[in-house]
Design an enzyme around this catalytic site. Structure first.
Site, PDB file in Angstrom:
ATOM      1  N   THR A  23     -60.508  37.996 -83.772  1.00  0.00           N
ATOM      2  CA  THR A  23     -61.306  37.829 -84.997  1.00  0.00           C
ATOM      3  C   THR A  23     -62.675  37.262 -84.645  1.00  0.00           C
ATOM      4  O   THR A  23     -62.787  36.433 -83.744  1.00  0.00           O
ATOM      5  CB  THR A  23     -60.565  36.859 -85.941  1.00  0.00           C
ATOM      6  OG1 THR A  23     -59.313  37.453 -86.289  1.00  0.00           O
ATOM      7  CG2 THR A  23     -61.354  36.587 -87.206  1.00  0.00           C
ATOM      8  N   GLY A  24     -63.680  37.714 -85.383  1.00  0.00           N
ATOM      9  CA  GLY A  24     -65.022  37.169 -85.174  1.00  0.00           C
ATOM     10  C   GLY A  24     -66.027  38.274 -84.905  1.00  0.00           C
ATOM     11  O   GLY A  24     -65.678  39.457 -84.865  1.00  0.00           O
ATOM     12  N   THR A  26     -67.748  39.044 -82.184  1.00  0.00           N
ATOM     13  CA  THR A  26     -67.571  39.770 -80.915  1.00  0.00           C
ATOM     14  C   THR A  26     -66.365  40.696 -81.021  1.00  0.00           C
ATOM     15  O   THR A  26     -66.429  41.862 -80.593  1.00  0.00           O
ATOM     16  CB  THR A  26     -67.402  38.780 -79.746  1.00  0.00           C
ATOM     17  OG1 THR A  26     -68.316  37.693 -79.900  1.00  0.00           O
ATOM     18  CG2 THR A  26     -67.662  39.463 -78.415  1.00  0.00           C
ATOM     19  N   GLY A  77     -62.574  36.909 -78.939  1.00  0.00           N
ATOM     20  CA  GLY A  77     -63.706  36.070 -78.569  1.00  0.00           C
ATOM     21  C   GLY A  77     -63.286  34.617 -78.413  1.00  0.00           C
ATOM     22  O   GLY A  77     -62.093  34.294 -78.428  1.00  0.00           O
ATOM     23  N   ALA A  78     -64.283  33.744 -78.261  1.00  0.00           N
ATOM     24  CA  ALA A  78     -64.010  32.303 -78.150  1.00  0.00           C
ATOM     25  C   ALA A  78     -65.238  31.541 -78.612  1.00  0.00           C
ATOM     26  O   ALA A  78     -66.350  32.067 -78.585  1.00  0.00           O
ATOM     27  CB  ALA A  78     -63.676  31.937 -76.707  1.00  0.00           C
ATOM     28  N   LYS A  89     -61.017  27.856 -79.917  1.00  0.00           N
ATOM     29  CA  LYS A  89     -61.117  28.974 -80.843  1.00  0.00           C
ATOM     30  C   LYS A  89     -60.887  28.447 -82.267  1.00  0.00           C
ATOM     31  O   LYS A  89     -60.458  27.338 -82.454  1.00  0.00           O
ATOM     32  CB  LYS A  89     -60.078  30.052 -80.506  1.00  0.00           C
ATOM     33  CG  LYS A  89     -60.395  30.737 -79.175  1.00  0.00           C
ATOM     34  CD  LYS A  89     -59.436  31.863 -78.831  1.00  0.00           C
ATOM     35  CE  LYS A  89     -59.157  32.787 -79.951  1.00  0.00           C
ATOM     36  NZ  LYS A  89     -60.373  33.388 -80.570  1.00  0.00           N
ATOM     37  N   GLY A  92     -63.825  30.828 -86.717  1.00  0.00           N
ATOM     38  CA  GLY A  92     -63.673  31.720 -87.869  1.00  0.00           C
ATOM     39  C   GLY A  92     -62.426  31.411 -88.688  1.00  0.00           C
ATOM     40  O   GLY A  92     -62.114  32.129 -89.645  1.00  0.00           O
ATOM     41  N   GLU A  98     -54.295  33.836 -84.187  1.00  0.00           N
ATOM     42  CA  GLU A  98     -54.804  34.177 -82.852  1.00  0.00           C
ATOM     43  C   GLU A  98     -53.877  33.604 -81.785  1.00  0.00           C
ATOM     44  O   GLU A  98     -53.569  34.257 -80.788  1.00  0.00           O
ATOM     45  CB  GLU A  98     -56.218  33.624 -82.676  1.00  0.00           C
ATOM     46  CG  GLU A  98     -57.244  34.338 -83.536  1.00  0.00           C
ATOM     47  CD  GLU A  98     -58.627  33.702 -83.514  1.00  0.00           C
ATOM     48  OE1 GLU A  98     -59.577  34.411 -83.857  1.00  0.00           O
ATOM     49  OE2 GLU A  98     -58.753  32.522 -83.177  1.00  0.00           O
ATOM     50  N   LYS A 116     -71.141  30.733 -74.344  1.00  0.00           N
ATOM     51  CA  LYS A 116     -69.817  30.150 -74.638  1.00  0.00           C
ATOM     52  C   LYS A 116     -69.198  29.445 -73.419  1.00  0.00           C
ATOM     53  O   LYS A 116     -68.213  28.724 -73.557  1.00  0.00           O
ATOM     54  CB  LYS A 116     -68.850  31.245 -75.115  1.00  0.00           C
ATOM     55  CG  LYS A 116     -69.345  32.078 -76.295  1.00  0.00           C
ATOM     56  CD  LYS A 116     -69.390  31.299 -77.572  1.00  0.00           C
ATOM     57  CE  LYS A 116     -69.817  32.101 -78.786  1.00  0.00           C
ATOM     58  NZ  LYS A 116     -68.900  33.116 -79.238  1.00  0.00           N
TER      59      LYS A 116
HETATM   60  C1  5RP Z   1     -62.127  33.011 -84.865  1.00  0.00           C
HETATM   61  C2  5RP Z   1     -62.388  32.757 -83.425  1.00  0.00           C
HETATM   62  C3  5RP Z   1     -63.452  33.546 -82.776  1.00  0.00           C
HETATM   63  O1  5RP Z   1     -62.923  34.175 -81.660  1.00  0.00           O
HETATM   64  C4  5RP Z   1     -64.550  32.620 -82.350  1.00  0.00           C
HETATM   65  O2  5RP Z   1     -64.993  31.885 -83.481  1.00  0.00           O
HETATM   66  C5  5RP Z   1     -65.726  33.389 -81.745  1.00  0.00           C
HETATM   67  O3  5RP Z   1     -66.361  34.147 -82.724  1.00  0.00           O
HETATM   68  P1  5RP Z   1     -67.679  34.965 -82.428  1.00  0.00           P
HETATM   69  O4  5RP Z   1     -67.293  36.123 -81.573  1.00  0.00           O
HETATM   70  O5  5RP Z   1     -68.160  35.375 -83.799  1.00  0.00           O
HETATM   71  O6  5RP Z   1     -68.663  34.034 -81.749  1.00  0.00           O
HETATM   72  O7  5RP Z   1     -61.750  31.962 -82.786  1.00  0.00           O
HETATM   73  O8  5RP Z   1     -61.149  32.151 -85.379  1.00  0.00           O
END
Ligand code: 5RP
Length: 215
Positions: A23-24, A26, A77-78, A89, A92, A98, A116
């Site tokens: 989720t997110g 990326t 993503g992270a 994580k 989001g 996750e 990151k």
């Molecule tokens: C959502 C997450 C996402 O992986 C994390 O927030 C990274 O998001 P993005 O790719 O938008 O930077 O853990 O719960």
């Protein structure tokens, strides 16, 4: 960079199998890349309702995790990742699903940009998912760990719970802290992925995508 790293994750997808999808922003690029492969996978498991909707919008079959006997890879993503591929994580708010998908996956692939990568986890506030009736109790217990717990405003998780973001905590032993926070009654889980870190990190920078394995 997010698109480049999402594309770099595609070779990790196993043909004919189910892929776990994070989720997110990326992960969204990854979903868009995955669309061209939809005939060659047997489906996807989503780590959030937002991801499920985006997968379905691309015509990718979404399976319930309980229907799946094997999940060779999970791509996500992270918010932060260190050289041991331990992560924070949950920025989001999808940390619990996750973490469940990551627990089932044989391989966890983190896709991230260079910003990151950190030497020590903890600059990013640590998300903790909390059962609503336990909010006050969990907030007090988290404060005892030395950080500043802040209830995330206007945030209800896909599981109907709340998020507390723990600011300013020094994370010297991520695995120990992950377990300690999860012992607080009323906590569903926290956003440390230290006991089950990533297996591979694809890290994008202006000069390209590099592959990191745990040190
Ligand atoms: C959502 C997450 C996402 O992986 C994390 O927030 C990274 O998001 P993005 O790719 O938008 O930077 O853990 O719960």
């Amino acid at each position: 960079m997010k698109q480049a790293v999402a594309r770099a994750a595609i070779p990790h997808v196993v043909e004919g199998q189910v892929v776990g999808v994070g989720t997110g922003s990326t992960a969204n690029f990854f979903i868009d890349e995955l669309a061209s492969l939809r005939q060659r996978i047997s489906g996807a498991v989503a780590s959030s309702e937002a991801t499920r909707r985006r997968l379905e919008a691309h015509g990718i079959k979404v399976l319930d995790l309980n229907e799946v006997s094997r999940l060779p890879v999970y791509v996500d993503g992270a918010d932060e990742i260190n050289r041991s591929l331990q992560m924070i994580k949950g920025g989001g708010g999808a940390l619990t699903r996750e973490k469940i998908v990551a627990a089932v996956a044989e391989k966890v692939v983190c896709i991230a940009d260079q910003s990151k990568l950190v030497a020590v986890l903890g600059r990013f506030p640590l998300p903790v998912e909390v059962i609503p009736m336990a909010l006050g109790h969990v907030r007090r217990e988290l404060a005892r760990l030395g950080g500043k717990p802040v209830v995330r405003e206007r945030c209800i998780t896909d599981n109907g719970n709340l998020i507390i973001d723990l600011h300013g905590i020094e994370i010297t032993d991520a695995a120990a802290l992950e377990s300690r926070i999860n012992q607080i009654v009323g906590v569903v889980t926290n956003g440390l992925f230290a006991r089950r870190p990533a297996d591979v990190c694809l890290l994008a920078s202006a000069s390209g995508v590099q592959t990191l394995l745990a040190d």
